[in-house]
Enzyme design. Structure first.
Site, short mmCIF file in Angstrom:
data_model
loop_
_atom_site.label_atom_id
_atom_site.label_comp_id
_atom_site.label_asym_id
_atom_site.label_seq_id
_atom_site.Cartn_x
_atom_site.Cartn_y
_atom_site.Cartn_z
N LYS A 1 -14.19 -7.17 -4.81
CA LYS A 1 -14.44 -7.40 -3.39
C LYS A 1 -15.94 -7.67 -3.24
O LYS A 1 -16.75 -6.74 -3.25
CB LYS A 1 -14.05 -6.17 -2.57
CG LYS A 1 -12.57 -5.85 -2.57
CD LYS A 1 -12.28 -4.72 -1.59
CE LYS A 1 -10.78 -4.53 -1.37
NZ LYS A 1 -10.18 -3.58 -2.30
N LYS B 1 0.85 -1.19 0.00
CA LYS B 1 0.00 0.00 0.00
C LYS B 1 0.89 1.24 0.00
O LYS B 1 1.84 1.33 0.79
CB LYS B 1 -0.92 0.00 1.22
CG LYS B 1 -2.05 -1.02 1.11
CD LYS B 1 -3.04 -0.89 2.24
CE LYS B 1 -4.26 -1.76 2.02
NZ LYS B 1 -5.17 -1.25 0.99
#
Length: 360
Positions: free
Chosen positions: A273, A168
């Site tokens: 997701k 990230k």
């Protein structure tokens, strides 16, 4: 599952506690509320199907202050209805019943009913993964934080045998992030370690392309969501000009016309997701549309507990997912439900010898 019997639905709430401060470009996470959905027939209450509704703060369509109240009312309504048998019937029926704006609830009900219909043994979809004969490759996730914290995570993931690392980025100094990528790349070629980065929309539109050019020197597999979702025109231009494959993530949330988005932006990859997109049926539709357009895809969990993670892993298995998936979040919590899900050598697998902890 009998065509004529009703299903009773109830829920349990658990606040999961992170083992560390989980940094993203949207802030630091310390806890995560999840709602475990219980499905059973009143004449056989010992056979239970479980699902999980776990909206992501500031991201899910159903991240709302009255979520628990909406969930309770929805489950009361669902407990009055008759559900058909078979995966296709269940998924189509829930799409009609549960609004698009309540994606995590729809996913939880899909999972709970499919689990119940298979006898309440946590089997949702697919076969090989659940039986323990097939493992799924996953990426090792590097959370944001100070450079030393991120470097420690990178070393740990490499020692654990991951050959796909996802980092990230977008929260600390960009040069420090490049230094971390350089640390990996000077030790491992792209054939040894696949590198992905996730900007969570942190780049500004004016400097995004320049940053993509710098990142591309590290031979990355892809970057997730370089700019904030919602600006299709700029994202389209980035996808056309990028030296580095772009994967859309947050961009898909709340989008009803899937084909329009894919045709307009023409991304290299999409990331799915189920909790945020509305569950199994919606995820399958995204994949069908992507494959027709030669757009790559993989699935990631959205910080669910092991109940949601199990469902997503089985969905990935049922769709013959090939590239590493983002399913390594089960070890994030101090108080996750004990489960047969295990991670070894960069793969998640299901150990049928291990019993599920009963939710409470």
């Amino acid at each position: 599952m009998s065509n004529s019997s009703k299903i009773t639905f109830e829920y349990l709430k658990r606040t999961l506690i992170f083992k560390f401060d989980a940094g993203t470009s949207r802030g630091v996470l310390k806890t995560k509320d999840v709602f475990w959905i219980k499905a059973f027939h009143s004449d056989r209450p010992e056979i239970i199907g479980w699902g999980e509704a776990a909206p992501l703060v500031k991201l899910s369509l159903d991240d709302r202050p009255d979520f628990e109240e909406v969930l309770r009312k929805t489950l009361d309504q669902m407990s009055q209805l008759h559900f058909g048998s078979g995966e296709e019937n269940v998924l189509n029926q829930l799409r009609e019943l549960i609004p698009f704006e309540l994606p995590s609830i729809r996913f939880a009900l899909e999972t709970a009913i499919l689990d119940l219909s298979e006898g309440g043994d946590r089997k949702i979809l697919g076969d090989g993964f659940y039986k323990g004969v097939k493992a799924i490759a996953i990426n090792g996730l590097i959370w944001m934080g100070q450079k030393d914290f991120m470097l420690d995570q990178i070393k740990e993931k490499l020692e654990q045998g991951f050959d796909c690392i996802k980092m990230k980025i977008g929260a600390i100094d960009f040069q420090q992030e490049l230094d971390l990528l350089d640390y990996i790349r000077t030790r491992f070629s792209k054939d040894q370690i696949t590198l992905r980065v996730d900007a969570n929309g942190a780049f500004s539109e004016k400097d995004a392309l320049f940053k993509l050019q710098q990142l591309a020197t590290y031979e990355l597999h892809s970057i997730e969501q370089p700019i904030a979702a919602g600006n299709w025109e700029t994202m389209k231009q980035l996808c056309a000009a990028t030296p580095l494959p772009i994967a859309l993530d947050e961009e898909l949330i709340g989008v009803k016309n899937k084909a329009e988005l894919l045709d307009e932006i023409q991304p290299q990859h999409i990331i799915l997701k189920p909790t945020l997109l509305g569950g199994i049926l919606e995820t399958k539709e995204w994949i069908q549309l992507a494959e027709r357009r030669k757009i790559g895809w993989w699935m990631t969990s959205a910080l669910e507990s092991n109940i949601g993670l199990n469902a997503i892993a089985q969905l990935a298995d049922s769709l013959d997912a090939t590239v590493p998936q983002g399913l390594g979040t089960g070890k994030l919590y101090q108080n996750n439900l004990k489960s047969p899900l295990e991670i070894e050598e960069g793969k998640i697998h299901y150990n049928p010898q291990v019993d599920w902890e009963q939710p409470s």
